[in-house]
Design a protein around this motif. Structure first.
Motif, PDB file in Angstrom:
ATOM      1  N   LEU A   1     -78.702   1.197 -28.884  1.00  0.00           N
ATOM      2  CA  LEU A   1     -78.325   2.495 -29.454  1.00  0.00           C
ATOM      3  C   LEU A   1     -78.851   2.651 -30.869  1.00  0.00           C
ATOM      4  CD1 LEU A   1     -74.637   2.701 -28.172  1.00  0.00           C
ATOM      5  CD2 LEU A   1     -76.503   4.248 -27.517  1.00  0.00           C
ATOM      6  N   TYR A   2     -78.771   1.568 -31.650  1.00  0.00           N
ATOM      7  CA  TYR A   2     -79.271   1.620 -33.029  1.00  0.00           C
ATOM      8  C   TYR A   2     -80.771   1.868 -33.048  1.00  0.00           C
ATOM      9  CZ  TYR A   2     -80.762   0.344 -37.678  1.00  0.00           C
ATOM     10  OH  TYR A   2     -81.357   0.375 -38.910  1.00  0.00           O
TER      11      TYR A   2
ATOM     12  N   THR B   1     -69.741   1.519 -33.350  1.00  0.00           N
ATOM     13  CA  THR B   1     -68.472   1.125 -32.715  1.00  0.00           C
ATOM     14  C   THR B   1     -68.660   0.436 -31.372  1.00  0.00           C
ATOM     15  OG1 THR B   1     -68.289   3.371 -31.802  1.00  0.00           O
ATOM     16  CG2 THR B   1     -67.143   2.925 -33.874  1.00  0.00           C
ATOM     17  N   GLU B   2     -69.872   0.402 -30.859  1.00  0.00           N
ATOM     18  CA  GLU B   2     -70.135  -0.243 -29.577  1.00  0.00           C
ATOM     19  C   GLU B   2     -69.913  -1.756 -29.705  1.00  0.00           C
ATOM     20  OE1 GLU B   2     -70.527  -1.451 -26.185  1.00  0.00           O
ATOM     21  OE2 GLU B   2     -70.942   0.710 -26.290  1.00  0.00           O
ATOM     22  N   ALA B   3     -69.018  -2.295 -28.883  1.00  0.00           N
ATOM     23  CA  ALA B   3     -68.661  -3.717 -28.967  1.00  0.00           C
ATOM     24  C   ALA B   3     -69.733  -4.616 -28.371  1.00  0.00           C
ATOM     25  CB  ALA B   3     -67.330  -3.962 -28.278  1.00  0.00           C
ATOM     26  N   ASP B   4     -70.412  -4.135 -27.339  1.00  0.00           N
ATOM     27  CA  ASP B   4     -71.441  -4.936 -26.693  1.00  0.00           C
ATOM     28  C   ASP B   4     -72.676  -5.004 -27.606  1.00  0.00           C
ATOM     29  OD1 ASP B   4     -74.005  -5.109 -24.904  1.00  0.00           O
ATOM     30  OD2 ASP B   4     -72.376  -5.896 -23.667  1.00  0.00           O
ATOM     31  N   THR B   5     -73.039  -6.202 -28.019  1.00  0.00           N
ATOM     32  CA  THR B   5     -74.117  -6.363 -29.002  1.00  0.00           C
ATOM     33  C   THR B   5     -75.439  -5.801 -28.500  1.00  0.00           C
ATOM     34  OG1 THR B   5     -73.057  -8.337 -29.901  1.00  0.00           O
ATOM     35  CG2 THR B   5     -75.391  -8.034 -30.392  1.00  0.00           C
TER      36      THR B   5
ATOM     37  N   ALA C   1     -72.742   6.187 -32.455  1.00  0.00           N
ATOM     38  CA  ALA C   1     -72.187   5.374 -31.361  1.00  0.00           C
ATOM     39  C   ALA C   1     -72.466   3.889 -31.568  1.00  0.00           C
ATOM     40  CB  ALA C   1     -72.771   5.842 -30.029  1.00  0.00           C
ATOM     41  N   TRP C   2     -73.611   3.539 -32.164  1.00  0.00           N
ATOM     42  CA  TRP C   2     -73.958   2.123 -32.308  1.00  0.00           C
ATOM     43  C   TRP C   2     -73.020   1.386 -33.270  1.00  0.00           C
ATOM     44  CZ3 TRP C   2     -75.293   1.345 -37.397  1.00  0.00           C
ATOM     45  CH2 TRP C   2     -75.860   2.412 -38.101  1.00  0.00           C
TER      46      TRP C   2
ATOM     47  N   LYS D   1     -75.961  -3.475 -26.205  1.00  0.00           N
ATOM     48  CA  LYS D   1     -75.910  -2.016 -26.147  1.00  0.00           C
ATOM     49  C   LYS D   1     -75.956  -1.406 -27.549  1.00  0.00           C
ATOM     50  CE  LYS D   1     -73.371  -1.580 -21.767  1.00  0.00           C
ATOM     51  NZ  LYS D   1     -72.097  -1.125 -21.142  1.00  0.00           N
ATOM     52  N   SER D   2     -75.241  -2.037 -28.474  1.00  0.00           N
ATOM     53  CA  SER D   2     -75.235  -1.545 -29.847  1.00  0.00           C
ATOM     54  C   SER D   2     -76.641  -1.578 -30.435  1.00  0.00           C
ATOM     55  CB  SER D   2     -74.286  -2.387 -30.705  1.00  0.00           C
ATOM     56  OG  SER D   2     -74.302  -1.950 -32.045  1.00  0.00           O
TER      57      SER D   2
END
Length: 840
Positions: free
Chosen positions: A741-742, A731-735, A728-729, A737-738
């Motif tokens: 997730l990472y 493709t997540e556009a919000d830095t 998910a990390w 949030k990405s």
């Protein structure tokens, strides 16, 4: 604090003359050699200053003439104006030290020095392979000992490295056991269910007739962890493992269901069943391979899984330095466990030809050895520290029977082996081998036969120097015998694969790093340009060559694989020659391993894919496992393409690798907007990304232990990215949030490999010498903070300057800073990594 280290390289010490009938001017053992590495970034430049000292420890005067010292180094040259000890390149990384005009003689007890500059970034850059040659006996090399003295202050670099590691490790959070996927690499879907299944020797295997080989493999694998191996049955209904044929999501996909009394593995193909078996093995506790057990309990669960990429590759370089068949088979066991399906074998290069080709014995008689022989008939010249007589790493090859055995072993584990015959550059071992054949047959008066497989134009006066320093390592495509040679090699490879029952769809013909200047003064090339109007200039020889190789392969039902240059051509851009996209081969099913994503070429892989080439992402900054784990002087590995720890392949985003590329090849942070304007991957380009590959080049690989150290745990990050679904990390556009997730995914990953995979690999397939990480540390307000990358590993320390042991105090919280603190990380088996000293 000055950190003075002394490393004595006792390569081989010879105190006796090799040939009594040749009068030597002095006893080689009386010559003491010291190479002191003194200053990095000398005069604010990129090179390192060293001082070479020769001492006469004997009773006989050493004259100024009649001898030279040979060694391997990356490119030393004299610094300063003295003419005491001179340095000349012979070829490649092979250099000569000899007396200059200021060297009159060396009396007993006297010494003489000269300064030298070279590139020395870490311990793998040391000069090595010293030996002496007397002018009166030029065919003999006498091994010498040499002392490498390190007089560098590395405190700031080591402190910076430790602080960076500490920061990286600080994002790792504690992970609940249920958050860790039950098998590795991460499956597409899984669900834990209630109950358990007990595996013992009494379990019966029921298989579809199509899966007999896999059933036998399963029985044998379980027999490695159980006192008794499970056997096959046609009638059992309980306490069974079923291998079932069933349509699933993809050719390599599978379903695995562990239920009370029954395990069912379903797949449409043998490969799918095999990967289901690997996942079943992944469910076994990591200590299962330490000692055979009567009974192993598995939790019940359901897994539905399939690979992300069809091409999941690892490249093993056995050309630069050799690995024995046993290590290759062990590697295949590892790769198959983690669901790789391609082993790219780099079999030939400048420094070695490693496979027997029937009818061309010189390829291994000459090309598979590195020895001192000025004629280069007994072997090619020494390189990478192989010395006068060669080493077990520098000399060796696979017989046809060896290679067939490797092919059979890999095929049984659903791994395709792609053979690489590096051309037209990186071909010195082949060229010298065919020169030896030419000389032999010419002496026998067989001129036509001698010329049958020549790889060079005998009258070529072209001048060039390859990246690795060679002036004679490029095949001449204008010579017709070149194509007879490669057709012969191709036919023999096809025969081996047929005998082994192994699939062969492609042969990799290299194409890497051909230097400027080649072919420019070749009469054969000039004649070709005159006769063939399609070849308009020397640069078009490249297209001519690969068009011929492609036609030959297609005639045999194969396609061409190569490095990225097979899809490029030379052109003048901004008044300088450079490599640009060549659309002419785009529809030929060329498979290009694209490694170059360094400055100026960050988007090259996407350009080739968008143009229609089949691309295997082999990005140097993330996938080159031979790159050092970090910038520490004591960390082995290359560095020209950056630094690669297990996080680099894990963080790789195949379809948008700009997003997580945060460092350049010097390990420095990239500025914001660095990738603005770079080519983006199109939908068509995305369909042309066939997979990813991770190479491990072997210039510095001198043993199986060193091979495994650089391989693991880095290759586990490659396995995850090649098989597991897109996280998910990515493709997540919000830095923000990405990043969140990472960090969570990274914590899960390192917990899995730290607590499960590496403990398993302590014993699996005989055990692996994986790298144990070094500690991260920093200091705040007089307190030392430290951490470790892998959960489950123990960080121990001493405060008296001594080497930590498995019994030293475990670091569990901040301690008062001191100049005498040493940190060392240990695995569960008690094996420790490299000690690092705390620096205030």
């Amino acid at each position: 604090m000055k950190n003075i280290k002394l490393l004595t390289l006792l390569l081989l010490i010879t105190a006796k003359p090799l040939l009594a009938q040749v009068q030597q001017p002095f006893d080689p053992s009386q010559l003491k050699i010291t190479w002191e590495i003194k200053e990095r970034n000398y005069k604010k430049g990129a090179q390192t200053l060293s001082t070479i000292t020769l001492v006469n420890t004997g009773t006989t005067t050493i004259p100024a003439k009649g001898w030279s010292i040979r060694l391997n180094d990356g490119g030393p040259h004299n610094a300063g104006n003295d003419k005491n000890i001179m340095i000349d390149r012979i070829n490649g990384d092979h250099f000569s030290l000899y007396a200059g005009k200021d060297f009159k003689q060396l009396a007993p007890g006297d010494s003489i020095t000269s300064d030298a500059l070279s590139t020395i970034k870490n311990i793998t850059d040391y000069p090595k392979g010293f030996y002496l040659v007397f002018d009166k006996d030029p065919n003999k090399g006498i091994p010498l000992s040499a002392t490498i003295k390190i007089s560098l202050n590395e405190d700031q670099i080591n402190k910076d490295v430790a602080a960076k590691i500490y920061t990286q490790n600080s994002i790792i959070t504690e992970v609940n056991e249920k958050e860790i996927p039950p098998v590795f690499p991460t499956p597409v879907n899984y669900k834990r269910t209630s109950g358990s299944f007990g595996i013992s020797g009494s379990v019966k295997i029921i298989n579809n007739p199509a899966f007999v080989a896999e059933a036998n493999y399963l029985s044998a694998e379980l027999g490695k962890v159980l006192v008794a191996s499970p056997t096959m049955s046609l009638t059992a209904t309980d306490n069974i493992i079923v291998l079932q044929k069933k349509p699933v999501s993809s050719a390599e996909g599978y379903e695995l269901r562990v239920q009370p009394g029954k395990i069912i593995i379903s797949a449409a193909t043998n490969a799918g069943i095999f990967y289901g078996i690997q996942s079943l093995k992944s469910l076994l506790p990591p200590n299962a391979w330490a000692a055979k057990q009567n009974f192993i309990v598995l939790p019940c669960m359901e897994i539905v899984d399939a690979p992300r990429f069809e091409h999941r590759a690892f490249m093993m370089d056995v050309a630069r330095n050799f690995q024995q068949k046993a290590e290759v088979l062990k590697l295949i066991d590892l790769l198959s466990l983690y669901k790789f399906n391609v082993l790219h074998m780099h079999l030939t290069d400048d420094e070695g030809w490693r496979i027997e080709i029937p009818g061309l014995p010189e390829l291994t008689q000459t090309g598979a050895k590195r020895v001192h022989d000025p004629t280069e008939v007994a072997g090619v010249l020494p390189s990478y520290g192989s010395g006068a007589t060669g080493t077990s790493a520098s000399n060796g090859f696979f017989t046809t029977q060896d290679y067939i055995e490797i092919l059979k072993y890999a095929t049984a584990r659903h791994i395709k082996i792609i053979p690489e015959i590096e051309t037209p550059g990186h071909a010195r071992a082949a060229i010298k081998s065919m020169n030896a054949r030419y000389e032999r047959l010419m002496k026998e008066g067989k001129k036509a036969e001698a010329e049958e497989y020549l790889l060079r134009d005998l009258n070529d006066k072209s001048e060039y120097r390859s990246v690795q320093g060679f002036s004679d390592n490029v095949i001449n495509p204008a010579v017709p015998s070149v194509y007879r040679f490669f057709e012969k090699v191709t036919d023999e490879l096809i025969a081996m694969y047929k005998t082994a029952g192994a699939p062969l769809q492609t042969i990799h013909f290299g194409g890497d790093e051909v230097p400027g200047g080649v072919w420019e003064k070749s009469p054969a090339v000039k004649e070709l340009i005159k006769q063939d109007t399609s070849v308009k200039n020397v640069d078009e020889i490249w297209h001519y060559y690969f068009a011929n190789i492609n036609a030959m392969l297609k005639s045999k039902g194969l396609y061409l694989s190569g490095w990225e240059e097979i899809g490029l051509k030379k052109a003048v851009v901004n008044n300088r020659k450079t490599m640009v996209l060549d659309p002419r081969f785009a529809g030929e099913n060329f498979h290009a391993d694209v490694w170059n994503n360094l400055a100026g070429n960050e988007d090259l892989a996407y350009k080739l894919a968008n143009a229609g080439y089949k691309v295997v992402l082999t990005n140097v900054t993330n996938m080159y496992l031979d790159l050092a784990y970090n910038q520490s002087f004591d960390e082995i590995g290359q560095y020209w393409g950056g630094f690669v720890d297990v996080n680099k392949p894990f963080s790789f985003i195949p379809y948008n690798f700009y997003k997580n590329q945060t460092e350049n090849e010097q390990g420095k942070s990239l500025p914001a907007g660095h990738f603005n304007g770079k080519v983006q991957l199109t939908e068509m380009g995305r369909s042309n990304i066939v997979g990813i590959q991770s190479p491990l080049w072997s210039e510095i690989i001198i043993s199986p232990e060193r091979f495994e150290y650089l391989l693991l745990p880095k290759v586990l990050g490659v396995a995850e990215r090649a098989w597991a679904p897109d996280p998910a990390w990515t493709t997540e556009a919000d830095t923000a949030k990405s990043t969140e997730l990472y960090n969570k995914a990274w914590s899960v990953f390192v917990t899995r490999i730290g607590k499960v995979e590496l403990p398993r690999l302590d014993k699996y397939a005989g055990g692996f010498n994986y790298r144990i990480p070094t500690a991260g540390f920093t200091s705040e307000n007089g307190q030392v903070k430290a951490n470790v990358q892998l959960p489950g590993f123990k960080l121990r320390y001493t405060t008296d300057g001594s080497e930590p042991t498995v019994n030293s105090k475990e670091f569990t919280g901040d301690i008062t800073d001191s100049e005498n603190i040493n940190f060392k990380v240990f695995n569960n088996a008690g094996r420790g990594g490299r000690t690092v000293k705390f620096i205030k």
